[in-house]
Design a protein around this motif. Sequence first.
Motif, PDB file in Angstrom:
ATOM      1  N   LYS A   2      18.628  37.998 -35.508  1.00  0.00           N
ATOM      2  CA  LYS A   2      17.633  38.155 -34.449  1.00  0.00           C
ATOM      3  C   LYS A   2      18.083  37.461 -33.155  1.00  0.00           C
ATOM      4  O   LYS A   2      18.691  36.393 -33.169  1.00  0.00           O
ATOM      5  CB  LYS A   2      16.277  37.582 -34.883  1.00  0.00           C
ATOM      6  CG  LYS A   2      15.595  38.357 -35.986  1.00  0.00           C
ATOM      7  CD  LYS A   2      15.520  39.854 -35.761  1.00  0.00           C
ATOM      8  CE  LYS A   2      14.712  40.283 -34.586  1.00  0.00           C
ATOM      9  NZ  LYS A   2      14.726  41.732 -34.351  1.00  0.00           N
ATOM     10  N   GLY A   3      17.750  38.111 -32.057  1.00  0.00           N
ATOM     11  CA  GLY A   3      18.131  37.621 -30.739  1.00  0.00           C
ATOM     12  C   GLY A   3      17.581  36.249 -30.418  1.00  0.00           C
ATOM     13  O   GLY A   3      18.193  35.484 -29.660  1.00  0.00           O
ATOM     14  N   PHE A   6      20.117  33.700 -31.060  1.00  0.00           N
ATOM     15  CA  PHE A   6      21.158  33.682 -30.028  1.00  0.00           C
ATOM     16  C   PHE A   6      20.654  33.008 -28.748  1.00  0.00           C
ATOM     17  O   PHE A   6      21.334  32.152 -28.186  1.00  0.00           O
ATOM     18  CB  PHE A   6      21.617  35.111 -29.701  1.00  0.00           C
ATOM     19  CG  PHE A   6      22.501  35.723 -30.737  1.00  0.00           C
ATOM     20  CD1 PHE A   6      23.884  35.660 -30.617  1.00  0.00           C
ATOM     21  CD2 PHE A   6      21.966  36.371 -31.833  1.00  0.00           C
ATOM     22  CE1 PHE A   6      24.711  36.239 -31.571  1.00  0.00           C
ATOM     23  CE2 PHE A   6      22.778  36.950 -32.792  1.00  0.00           C
ATOM     24  CZ  PHE A   6      24.148  36.881 -32.667  1.00  0.00           C
ATOM     25  N   THR A   7      19.471  33.421 -28.292  1.00  0.00           N
ATOM     26  CA  THR A   7      18.947  32.852 -27.038  1.00  0.00           C
ATOM     27  C   THR A   7      18.694  31.358 -27.189  1.00  0.00           C
ATOM     28  O   THR A   7      18.928  30.593 -26.255  1.00  0.00           O
ATOM     29  CB  THR A   7      17.673  33.577 -26.569  1.00  0.00           C
ATOM     30  OG1 THR A   7      16.657  33.493 -27.569  1.00  0.00           O
ATOM     31  CG2 THR A   7      17.951  35.036 -26.234  1.00  0.00           C
ATOM     32  N   SER A  33      28.364  42.000 -26.584  1.00  0.00           N
ATOM     33  CA  SER A  33      27.124  42.078 -25.804  1.00  0.00           C
ATOM     34  C   SER A  33      27.264  41.415 -24.437  1.00  0.00           C
ATOM     35  O   SER A  33      26.333  41.466 -23.637  1.00  0.00           O
ATOM     36  CB  SER A  33      25.991  41.393 -26.556  1.00  0.00           C
ATOM     37  OG  SER A  33      26.235  39.996 -26.589  1.00  0.00           O
ATOM     38  N   TYR A  37      21.301  38.811 -24.497  1.00  0.00           N
ATOM     39  CA  TYR A  37      20.475  38.885 -25.694  1.00  0.00           C
ATOM     40  C   TYR A  37      19.005  38.856 -25.302  1.00  0.00           C
ATOM     41  O   TYR A  37      18.625  38.185 -24.347  1.00  0.00           O
ATOM     42  CB  TYR A  37      20.752  37.687 -26.623  1.00  0.00           C
ATOM     43  CG  TYR A  37      22.200  37.537 -26.995  1.00  0.00           C
ATOM     44  CD1 TYR A  37      22.794  38.405 -27.905  1.00  0.00           C
ATOM     45  CD2 TYR A  37      22.988  36.539 -26.426  1.00  0.00           C
ATOM     46  CE1 TYR A  37      24.135  38.276 -28.232  1.00  0.00           C
ATOM     47  CE2 TYR A  37      24.324  36.404 -26.760  1.00  0.00           C
ATOM     48  CZ  TYR A  37      24.894  37.277 -27.673  1.00  0.00           C
ATOM     49  OH  TYR A  37      26.218  37.149 -27.994  1.00  0.00           O
ATOM     50  N   THR A  38      18.199  39.579 -26.058  1.00  0.00           N
ATOM     51  CA  THR A  38      16.739  39.469 -25.928  1.00  0.00           C
ATOM     52  C   THR A  38      16.232  38.837 -27.211  1.00  0.00           C
ATOM     53  O   THR A  38      16.829  39.020 -28.282  1.00  0.00           O
ATOM     54  CB  THR A  38      16.059  40.836 -25.718  1.00  0.00           C
ATOM     55  OG1 THR A  38      16.266  41.639 -26.889  1.00  0.00           O
ATOM     56  CG2 THR A  38      16.604  41.538 -24.484  1.00  0.00           C
ATOM     57  N   SER A  39      15.147  38.114 -27.130  1.00  0.00           N
ATOM     58  CA  SER A  39      14.660  37.404 -28.310  1.00  0.00           C
ATOM     59  C   SER A  39      14.258  38.350 -29.436  1.00  0.00           C
ATOM     60  O   SER A  39      14.342  37.995 -30.604  1.00  0.00           O
ATOM     61  CB  SER A  39      13.493  36.486 -27.939  1.00  0.00           C
ATOM     62  OG  SER A  39      12.428  37.244 -27.442  1.00  0.00           O
ATOM     63  N   GLY A  41      15.659  41.423 -29.946  1.00  0.00           N
ATOM     64  CA  GLY A  41      16.775  42.288 -30.321  1.00  0.00           C
ATOM     65  C   GLY A  41      17.440  41.817 -31.598  1.00  0.00           C
ATOM     66  O   GLY A  41      17.196  40.713 -32.091  1.00  0.00           O
ATOM     67  N   THR A  42      18.289  42.671 -32.149  1.00  0.00           N
ATOM     68  CA  THR A  42      19.062  42.333 -33.338  1.00  0.00           C
ATOM     69  C   THR A  42      20.537  42.504 -32.992  1.00  0.00           C
ATOM     70  O   THR A  42      20.919  43.516 -32.402  1.00  0.00           O
ATOM     71  CB  THR A  42      18.686  43.253 -34.518  1.00  0.00           C
ATOM     72  OG1 THR A  42      17.285  43.110 -34.771  1.00  0.00           O
ATOM     73  CG2 THR A  42      19.459  42.887 -35.771  1.00  0.00           C
ATOM     74  N   TYR A  43      21.335  41.499 -33.359  1.00  0.00           N
ATOM     75  CA  TYR A  43      22.740  41.475 -32.973  1.00  0.00           C
ATOM     76  C   TYR A  43      23.611  41.158 -34.176  1.00  0.00           C
ATOM     77  O   TYR A  43      23.174  40.531 -35.142  1.00  0.00           O
ATOM     78  CB  TYR A  43      22.962  40.450 -31.858  1.00  0.00           C
ATOM     79  CG  TYR A  43      22.062  40.715 -30.676  1.00  0.00           C
ATOM     80  CD1 TYR A  43      22.425  41.626 -29.697  1.00  0.00           C
ATOM     81  CD2 TYR A  43      20.818  40.106 -30.583  1.00  0.00           C
ATOM     82  CE1 TYR A  43      21.578  41.920 -28.635  1.00  0.00           C
ATOM     83  CE2 TYR A  43      19.963  40.390 -29.525  1.00  0.00           C
ATOM     84  CZ  TYR A  43      20.357  41.298 -28.562  1.00  0.00           C
ATOM     85  OH  TYR A  43      19.503  41.586 -27.523  1.00  0.00           O
ATOM     86  N   GLU A  47      28.989  37.981 -33.633  1.00  0.00           N
ATOM     87  CA  GLU A  47      28.871  37.417 -32.285  1.00  0.00           C
ATOM     88  C   GLU A  47      28.469  35.944 -32.352  1.00  0.00           C
ATOM     89  O   GLU A  47      28.954  35.135 -31.572  1.00  0.00           O
ATOM     90  CB  GLU A  47      27.875  38.214 -31.442  1.00  0.00           C
ATOM     91  CG  GLU A  47      28.399  39.562 -31.030  1.00  0.00           C
ATOM     92  CD  GLU A  47      27.727  40.125 -29.800  1.00  0.00           C
ATOM     93  OE1 GLU A  47      27.160  39.357 -28.978  1.00  0.00           O
ATOM     94  OE2 GLU A  47      27.788  41.357 -29.631  1.00  0.00           O
TER      95      GLU A  47
END
Length: 180
Positions: A2-3, A6-7, A33, A37-39, A41-43, A47
Amino acid sequence: MKGMVFTSLLEMIENEYGYEMVDKIITESGVSSNGVYTSVGTYDFKEMQQLLISFGKNTRQDIDEILHKFGRYFFQVMTSNYAAFFQGHQSALTFLASIDSVIHVEVYKLYPEAQLPKFEIIEHTPERLEMNYSSGRKMASFAFGLIEKTVEFYKEECSIKMKNLTEEGDVVNFIIKKIV
């Protein structure tokens, strides 16, 4: 992954080292990317690995050390965004014992595609919790930081022991004991 994870990692790095470090690790890591990243989003987890490796090289920190700090930081993100998860639990041990059976169930309702670690409860008493963490992502040090902050959140004193059950580090045993 989940983003929000990342954030939060990039936010932690920026808070501690500044925006220049964030920009440097994004550039050096070569993430596809480009660090956008958006909170919600899925990445790709790769990464996250690339960012952690780049950050570790730039700060001369071990990846497990970074993950541990990040787990402690991410706990604050969780309590800010999901305070309801922490209500109704009388102790850190009851909260931690509910991760798979209650917390992760709720996470799946919000994010059905989430790939969460598994926490198998081995023993749970009012004074002791033993559980096994399983995840191919091998982020047990992140879980350790989250566990530490959970104990602090519930204002308890506990000893926390972590032991790899596999050479790969994908299955790890945690024993949390209240100090009385």
